[in-house]
Design a protein around this motif. Structure first.
Motif, PDB file in Angstrom:
ATOM      1  N   ALA A  53       0.832  -1.218   0.000  1.00  0.00           N
ATOM      2  CA  ALA A  53       0.000   0.000   0.000  1.00  0.00           C
ATOM      3  C   ALA A  53       0.858   1.256   0.000  1.00  0.00           C
ATOM      4  N   ALA A  54       0.562   2.129  -0.924  1.00  0.00           N
ATOM      5  CA  ALA A  54       1.277   3.407  -1.026  1.00  0.00           C
ATOM      6  C   ALA A  54       0.367   4.377  -1.765  1.00  0.00           C
ATOM      7  N   CYS A  55       0.736   5.633  -1.720  1.00  0.00           N
ATOM      8  CA  CYS A  55      -0.098   6.620  -2.390  1.00  0.00           C
ATOM      9  C   CYS A  55       0.214   6.644  -3.881  1.00  0.00           C
ATOM     10  N   ASP A  56      -0.801   6.959  -4.691  1.00  0.00           N
ATOM     11  CA  ASP A  56      -0.517   7.106  -6.114  1.00  0.00           C
ATOM     12  C   ASP A  56      -0.546   8.577  -6.539  1.00  0.00           C
ATOM     13  N   VAL A  57      -0.463   9.457  -5.538  1.00  0.00           N
ATOM     14  CA  VAL A  57      -0.224  10.890  -5.807  1.00  0.00           C
ATOM     15  C   VAL A  57       1.035  11.241  -4.994  1.00  0.00           C
ATOM     16  N   LEU A 144     -17.943  -5.973  -1.228  1.00  0.00           N
ATOM     17  CA  LEU A 144     -17.717  -7.373  -1.588  1.00  0.00           C
ATOM     18  C   LEU A 144     -18.624  -7.676  -2.775  1.00  0.00           C
ATOM     19  N   PRO A 145     -18.097  -8.313  -3.813  1.00  0.00           N
ATOM     20  CA  PRO A 145     -18.931  -8.525  -5.003  1.00  0.00           C
ATOM     21  C   PRO A 145     -20.035  -9.541  -4.729  1.00  0.00           C
ATOM     22  N   ASP A 146     -21.126  -9.312  -5.430  1.00  0.00           N
ATOM     23  CA  ASP A 146     -22.289 -10.168  -5.244  1.00  0.00           C
ATOM     24  C   ASP A 146     -22.136 -11.410  -6.126  1.00  0.00           C
ATOM     25  N   GLY A 178      -9.999  -8.657  -8.950  1.00  0.00           N
ATOM     26  CA  GLY A 178      -9.936  -7.230  -9.229  1.00  0.00           C
ATOM     27  C   GLY A 178      -8.553  -6.818  -9.700  1.00  0.00           C
ATOM     28  N   THR A 179      -8.528  -5.807 -10.561  1.00  0.00           N
ATOM     29  CA  THR A 179      -7.264  -5.271 -11.080  1.00  0.00           C
ATOM     30  C   THR A 179      -7.316  -3.734 -11.066  1.00  0.00           C
ATOM     31  N   GLY A 180      -7.841  -3.199  -9.949  1.00  0.00           N
ATOM     32  CA  GLY A 180      -7.914  -1.744  -9.795  1.00  0.00           C
ATOM     33  C   GLY A 180      -6.693  -1.226  -9.042  1.00  0.00           C
ATOM     34  N   ALA A 181      -6.839  -0.014  -8.491  1.00  0.00           N
ATOM     35  CA  ALA A 181      -5.715   0.672  -7.834  1.00  0.00           C
ATOM     36  C   ALA A 181      -5.139  -0.136  -6.669  1.00  0.00           C
ATOM     37  N   SER A 182      -5.998  -0.810  -5.910  1.00  0.00           N
ATOM     38  CA  SER A 182      -5.497  -1.605  -4.767  1.00  0.00           C
ATOM     39  C   SER A 182      -4.789  -2.855  -5.280  1.00  0.00           C
ATOM     40  N   ALA A 183      -5.439  -3.579  -6.203  1.00  0.00           N
ATOM     41  CA  ALA A 183      -4.885  -4.857  -6.686  1.00  0.00           C
ATOM     42  C   ALA A 183      -3.501  -4.675  -7.302  1.00  0.00           C
ATOM     43  N   GLN A 201      -9.214 -10.975 -13.576  1.00  0.00           N
ATOM     44  CA  GLN A 201      -9.359  -9.644 -14.172  1.00  0.00           C
ATOM     45  C   GLN A 201     -10.656  -9.572 -14.977  1.00  0.00           C
ATOM     46  N   ARG A 202     -11.444  -8.535 -14.680  1.00  0.00           N
ATOM     47  CA  ARG A 202     -12.656  -8.338 -15.482  1.00  0.00           C
ATOM     48  C   ARG A 202     -12.393  -7.256 -16.536  1.00  0.00           C
ATOM     49  N   THR A 203     -11.780  -6.158 -16.114  1.00  0.00           N
ATOM     50  CA  THR A 203     -11.479  -5.065 -17.052  1.00  0.00           C
ATOM     51  C   THR A 203     -10.016  -4.657 -16.863  1.00  0.00           C
ATOM     52  N   PRO A 204      -9.190  -4.774 -17.905  1.00  0.00           N
ATOM     53  CA  PRO A 204      -7.792  -4.351 -17.717  1.00  0.00           C
ATOM     54  C   PRO A 204      -7.693  -2.832 -17.566  1.00  0.00           C
ATOM     55  N   CYS A 287     -11.374   7.044 -18.155  1.00  0.00           N
ATOM     56  CA  CYS A 287     -12.764   6.737 -17.798  1.00  0.00           C
ATOM     57  C   CYS A 287     -12.799   6.085 -16.410  1.00  0.00           C
ATOM     58  N   LYS A 288     -11.864   5.156 -16.171  1.00  0.00           N
ATOM     59  CA  LYS A 288     -11.612   4.652 -14.822  1.00  0.00           C
ATOM     60  C   LYS A 288     -10.289   5.281 -14.393  1.00  0.00           C
ATOM     61  N   ARG A 289      -9.979   5.186 -13.115  1.00  0.00           N
ATOM     62  CA  ARG A 289      -8.738   5.793 -12.614  1.00  0.00           C
ATOM     63  C   ARG A 289      -7.524   5.263 -13.385  1.00  0.00           C
ATOM     64  N   VAL A 290      -6.653   6.170 -13.815  1.00  0.00           N
ATOM     65  CA  VAL A 290      -5.403   5.770 -14.474  1.00  0.00           C
ATOM     66  C   VAL A 290      -4.441   5.328 -13.372  1.00  0.00           C
ATOM     67  N   PHE A 335     -10.350 -10.046  -1.924  1.00  0.00           N
ATOM     68  CA  PHE A 335     -11.265  -9.216  -2.714  1.00  0.00           C
ATOM     69  C   PHE A 335     -10.671  -7.810  -2.834  1.00  0.00           C
ATOM     70  N   ALA A 336     -10.094  -7.522  -3.979  1.00  0.00           N
ATOM     71  CA  ALA A 336      -9.596  -6.149  -4.224  1.00  0.00           C
ATOM     72  C   ALA A 336     -10.653  -5.480  -5.096  1.00  0.00           C
ATOM     73  N   THR A 337     -11.863  -5.497  -4.585  1.00  0.00           N
ATOM     74  CA  THR A 337     -13.025  -5.159  -5.400  1.00  0.00           C
ATOM     75  C   THR A 337     -13.618  -3.780  -5.102  1.00  0.00           C
ATOM     76  N   GLY A 338     -12.856  -2.953  -4.417  1.00  0.00           N
ATOM     77  CA  GLY A 338     -13.263  -1.553  -4.284  1.00  0.00           C
ATOM     78  C   GLY A 338     -14.232  -1.274  -3.149  1.00  0.00           C
ATOM     79  N   PHE A 339     -14.926  -0.150  -3.303  1.00  0.00           N
ATOM     80  CA  PHE A 339     -15.733   0.391  -2.207  1.00  0.00           C
ATOM     81  C   PHE A 339     -17.107   0.826  -2.714  1.00  0.00           C
ATOM     82  N   SER A 451     -17.839   2.504 -13.951  1.00  0.00           N
ATOM     83  CA  SER A 451     -16.882   2.749 -12.869  1.00  0.00           C
ATOM     84  C   SER A 451     -17.596   3.073 -11.571  1.00  0.00           C
ATOM     85  N   TRP A 452     -16.816   3.077 -10.489  1.00  0.00           N
ATOM     86  CA  TRP A 452     -17.399   3.402  -9.180  1.00  0.00           C
ATOM     87  C   TRP A 452     -17.755   4.880  -9.073  1.00  0.00           C
ATOM     88  N   TYR A 453     -17.408   5.650 -10.108  1.00  0.00           N
ATOM     89  CA  TYR A 453     -17.736   7.063 -10.105  1.00  0.00           C
ATOM     90  C   TYR A 453     -19.251   7.291 -10.278  1.00  0.00           C
TER      91      TYR A 453
HETATM   92  P1  NAP Z   1     -11.621  -0.323  -7.841  1.00  0.00           P
HETATM   93  O1  NAP Z   1     -10.746   0.614  -8.532  1.00  0.00           O
HETATM   94  O2  NAP Z   1     -13.080  -0.073  -7.798  1.00  0.00           O
HETATM   95  O3  NAP Z   1     -11.319  -1.746  -8.459  1.00  0.00           O
HETATM   96  C1  NAP Z   1     -12.094  -2.850  -8.153  1.00  0.00           C
HETATM   97  C2  NAP Z   1     -11.672  -3.988  -9.039  1.00  0.00           C
HETATM   98  O4  NAP Z   1     -12.465  -5.113  -8.702  1.00  0.00           O
HETATM   99  C3  NAP Z   1     -11.911  -3.707 -10.512  1.00  0.00           C
HETATM  100  O5  NAP Z   1     -10.873  -4.269 -11.256  1.00  0.00           O
HETATM  101  C4  NAP Z   1     -13.236  -4.413 -10.773  1.00  0.00           C
HETATM  102  O6  NAP Z   1     -13.421  -4.808 -12.111  1.00  0.00           O
HETATM  103  C5  NAP Z   1     -13.059  -5.623  -9.891  1.00  0.00           C
HETATM  104  N1  NAP Z   1     -14.324  -6.265  -9.555  1.00  0.00           N
HETATM  105  C6  NAP Z   1     -15.338  -5.758  -8.837  1.00  0.00           C
HETATM  106  N2  NAP Z   1     -16.332  -6.658  -8.749  1.00  0.00           N
HETATM  107  C7  NAP Z   1     -15.931  -7.740  -9.437  1.00  0.00           C
HETATM  108  C8  NAP Z   1     -16.516  -8.997  -9.750  1.00  0.00           C
HETATM  109  N3  NAP Z   1     -17.746  -9.290  -9.315  1.00  0.00           N
HETATM  110  N4  NAP Z   1     -15.817  -9.865 -10.491  1.00  0.00           N
HETATM  111  C9  NAP Z   1     -14.593  -9.554 -10.927  1.00  0.00           C
HETATM  112  N5  NAP Z   1     -13.978  -8.391 -10.695  1.00  0.00           N
HETATM  113  C10 NAP Z   1     -14.645  -7.504  -9.960  1.00  0.00           C
HETATM  114  O7  NAP Z   1     -11.185  -0.518  -6.290  1.00  0.00           O
HETATM  115  P2  NAP Z   1      -9.780  -0.251  -5.624  1.00  0.00           P
HETATM  116  O8  NAP Z   1      -8.715  -0.873  -6.420  1.00  0.00           O
HETATM  117  O9  NAP Z   1      -9.891  -0.623  -4.204  1.00  0.00           O
HETATM  118  O10 NAP Z   1      -9.624   1.302  -5.765  1.00  0.00           O
HETATM  119  C11 NAP Z   1     -10.694   2.169  -5.430  1.00  0.00           C
HETATM  120  C12 NAP Z   1     -10.202   3.579  -5.350  1.00  0.00           C
HETATM  121  O11 NAP Z   1      -9.448   3.727  -4.167  1.00  0.00           O
HETATM  122  C13 NAP Z   1      -9.266   4.013  -6.452  1.00  0.00           C
HETATM  123  O12 NAP Z   1      -9.910   4.378  -7.630  1.00  0.00           O
HETATM  124  C14 NAP Z   1      -8.539   5.139  -5.790  1.00  0.00           C
HETATM  125  O13 NAP Z   1      -9.303   6.321  -5.857  1.00  0.00           O
HETATM  126  C15 NAP Z   1      -8.452   4.661  -4.365  1.00  0.00           C
HETATM  127  N6  NAP Z   1      -7.153   4.026  -4.132  1.00  0.00           N
HETATM  128  C16 NAP Z   1      -6.094   4.850  -4.073  1.00  0.00           C
HETATM  129  C17 NAP Z   1      -4.862   4.315  -3.865  1.00  0.00           C
HETATM  130  C18 NAP Z   1      -3.719   5.242  -3.779  1.00  0.00           C
HETATM  131  O14 NAP Z   1      -2.637   4.835  -4.039  1.00  0.00           O
HETATM  132  N7  NAP Z   1      -3.904   6.499  -3.444  1.00  0.00           N
HETATM  133  C19 NAP Z   1      -4.672   2.959  -3.749  1.00  0.00           C
HETATM  134  C20 NAP Z   1      -5.782   2.134  -3.802  1.00  0.00           C
HETATM  135  C21 NAP Z   1      -7.023   2.688  -3.990  1.00  0.00           C
HETATM  136  P3  NAP Z   1     -14.151  -3.814 -13.154  1.00  0.00           P
HETATM  137  O15 NAP Z   1     -13.126  -2.770 -13.479  1.00  0.00           O
HETATM  138  O16 NAP Z   1     -14.510  -4.663 -14.290  1.00  0.00           O
HETATM  139  O17 NAP Z   1     -15.343  -3.246 -12.457  1.00  0.00           O
END
Ligand code: NAP
Length: 487
Positions: A53-57, A144-146, A178-183, A201-204, A287-290, A335-339, A451-453
């Motif tokens: 875990a680290a900041c991406d800014v 948590l994904p459904d 999941g392959t988002g910012a946390s993963a 990975q669902r969306t690269p 469109c999603k976070r870079v 589950f790196a599936t966001g919030f 996106s979660w936006y």
């Molecule tokens: P996220 O960006 O929302 O990523 C969630 C990942 O889980 C996505 O790849 C998503 O795929 C996948 N997912 C969700 N449900 C799924 C399912 N049912 N089956 C398969 N894959 C599934 O969450 P996050 O990575 O925790 O990041 C969230 C936000 O936190 C970031 O956008 C950022 O703002 C913040 N964050 C910041 C930092 C930092 O360094 N400052 C670090 C981590 C997080 P899809 O893309 O297909 O939906």
């Protein structure tokens, strides 16, 4: 049952709550409390303590303007260092005595007659305060994904924001969903430890190189001795990020250039064409976070990592079955599936004027005036409220701007002896019409992604569609004429 009365009550002791407390103290207010549900302050930087875990800014920008730290060890500070920084700020500005830990707010009820919020907490305590500043965080409820059969799994499973540090990953077969910012931070950190990593990975994502590294002792000493050098570095970072806002919200051609860099970065790093195809995003960049990472692509190519792009069909007692009928047996699932973000900006029951619930008021999507005030909910101020999130820069900039605005409101209330301030419905409506109009032109709405936006209906209730300096300008002065004032 204990009762306590305060002038201001802050919910949450993360970056936003600490900022609000510091500014209240600086402005001479002393009768306030900060309620924190956790056993420690730090908010998202306390909870997201997963490996890597680290900041991406950049930390020199992702920190308070009034408490710049010359000693960041890296360009992008690691989680523990950021958490220490928040603790340092609380300590330095004498906030610790104001923080009540292990106190989770369950309900807020506005008493119109008194102009006071009643705040009910999980531990049976009730507080009363004229103003409530909600700093409960935009990304504080793990999602948590459904997925069918999720709870049938007999192994270990946990969310990235609730990392199970007592579980030893060594020699285990582990899935990361999941392959988002946390993963992309977790995967490189754990792949050398586990026996096998199945990455679902669902969306690269779009990934850019991370211009990271240690900050040398020489540079740190220079930033201590010559603060203007530190400020100049921060200033450069600030304008570099604002340029990105131009691409996200106004000039997508800029993103085309950035996507070419990202595509080249992928090509350079992943030689296997079939694997590269799987890692290529198909939506418009931004469109999603870079994401920024130098170690994700190398990690994905390790022999013990299997990138699975087939969609998940079910979770069962031994692992995950994908739609192609293949069973992936596992010891653990991460589950790196966001919030919950767009759907859950405030996680407690809020009752405003006439007992109206905030959830009800927000049934078509959260909205506020300047992400801070909601009509019908007087004296309630939000930090990181609706449409204050950023896709391009440091959230601390937005937090400081909002806290400044709230302080202006609170000072006015004190000076004019006001019972309540409530933003006018027409003000909020006009502001949000303009906001949604601006959002419709951004890459977040037109970039061809989910996106979660956005809410389920596609309304963007999370992001600020402009430069941060535009937000700062709008929040510079509390415009009393836009509020109903009760004396
Ligand atoms: P996220 O960006 O929302 O990523 C969630 C990942 O889980 C996505 O790849 C998503 O795929 C996948 N997912 C969700 N449900 C799924 C399912 N049912 N089956 C398969 N894959 C599934 O969450 P996050 O990575 O925790 O990041 C969230 C936000 O936190 C970031 O956008 C950022 O703002 C913040 N964050 C910041 C930092 C930092 O360094 N400052 C670090 C981590 C997080 P899809 O893309 O297909 O939906």
């Amino acid at each position: 049952m204990e009762n306590h009365r305060f002038e201001q009550l802050i919910i949450g002791a993360g970056f936003a709550g600490i900022c609000a407390g510091i500014q209240l103290k600086k402005a001479g207010f002393d009768n306030f409390i900060i309620l924190e549900r956790g056993s420690h302050l730090g908010g998202t930087w306390r909870d997201n303590n997963y490996p890597g875990a680290a900041c991406d800014v950049e930390s020199h920008l992702y920190s308070f303007s009034f408490e710049q730290n010359p000693n960041w060890s890296r360009v992008f500070g690691p989680q523990q260092e950021i958490l220490n920084y928040i603790g340092h700020c609380a300590e330095k500005y004498g906030l610790n005595p104001y923080i009540q830990l292990n106190t989770s707010v369950e309900k807020l009820v506005f008493d119109e007659e008194q102009g006071v919020w009643q705040v009910l907490c999980n531990n049976g305590k009730t507080y009363f305060a004229q103003s409530v500043i909600s700093c409960s965080g935009g990304l504080s409820q793990p999602a948590l994904p459904d997925i069918r059969g999720r709870d049938d799994f007999k192994g270990t499973m946990f969310h990235s924001a609730k990392w199970n540090h007592s579980y030893d990953l060594k020699g285990k077969t582990v899935a990361v969903i999941g392959t988002g910012a946390s993963a992309i931070q977790i995967v490189p950190a754990i792949v050398p430890v586990v026996k096998e990593l199945q990455l679902f990975q669902r969306t690269p994502p779009w990934i850019m190189p991370k211009i990271d590294g240690d900050i040398s002792a020489f540079r740190r000493n220079m930033y201590s001795a010559l603060p203007f050098m530190r400020s100049f570095y921060r200033w450069r970072l600030y304008w570099f990020h604002e340029l990105a806002a131009y691409g996200f919200t106004r000039h997508p051609a800029l993103l085309k250039f950035a996507s070419k860099i990202s595509a080249l970065f992928l090509k350079r790093n992943v030689k296997d064409e079939a694997l590269r195809k799987k890692l290529e995003p198909s939506y418009t960049m931004g469109c999603k976070r870079v994401l920024l990472s130098n170690d994700y692509y190398p990690a994905v190519q390790r022999e013990n990592l299997h990138l699975i792009t087939e969609h998940i069909d079910e979770i069962n007692n031994t692992g995950i079955k994908t739609k192609d009928g293949v069973q992936h047996n596992l010891d653990a699932i991460v589950f790196a599936t966001g919030f919950y973000a767009a759907e859950g900006v405030v996680m407690f029951d809020v009752r405003g004027r006439n007992g109206v619930s905030l959830n009800e008021a927000w049934k078509d999507g959260a909205e506020a005036y300047l992400g801070t005030s909601v009509a019908g909910f007087p004296n309630l101020f939000m930090v990181v409220g609706p449409n204050t999130g950023l896709g391009h820069s440091s959230m601390i900039l937005m937090i400081e701007a909002q806290v400044h605005y709230i302080l202006e409101a609170i000072k006015l209330m004190k000076n004019e002896n006001l019972k309540s301030v409530d933003v006018k419905t027409e003000t909020q409506k006009a502001f949000n019409e303009d906001l949604q109009q601006k959002l419709s032109k951004t890459v977040w709405q037109s970039g061809g992604c989910v996106s979660w936006y956005q809410t389920k209906t596609g309304k963007n209730v999370t992001l600020w569609p402009d430069f941060t300096f535009t937000f700062m300008k709008k929040t510079k002065k509390f415009e009393a004429e836009k509020y109903e004032l009760v004396r």
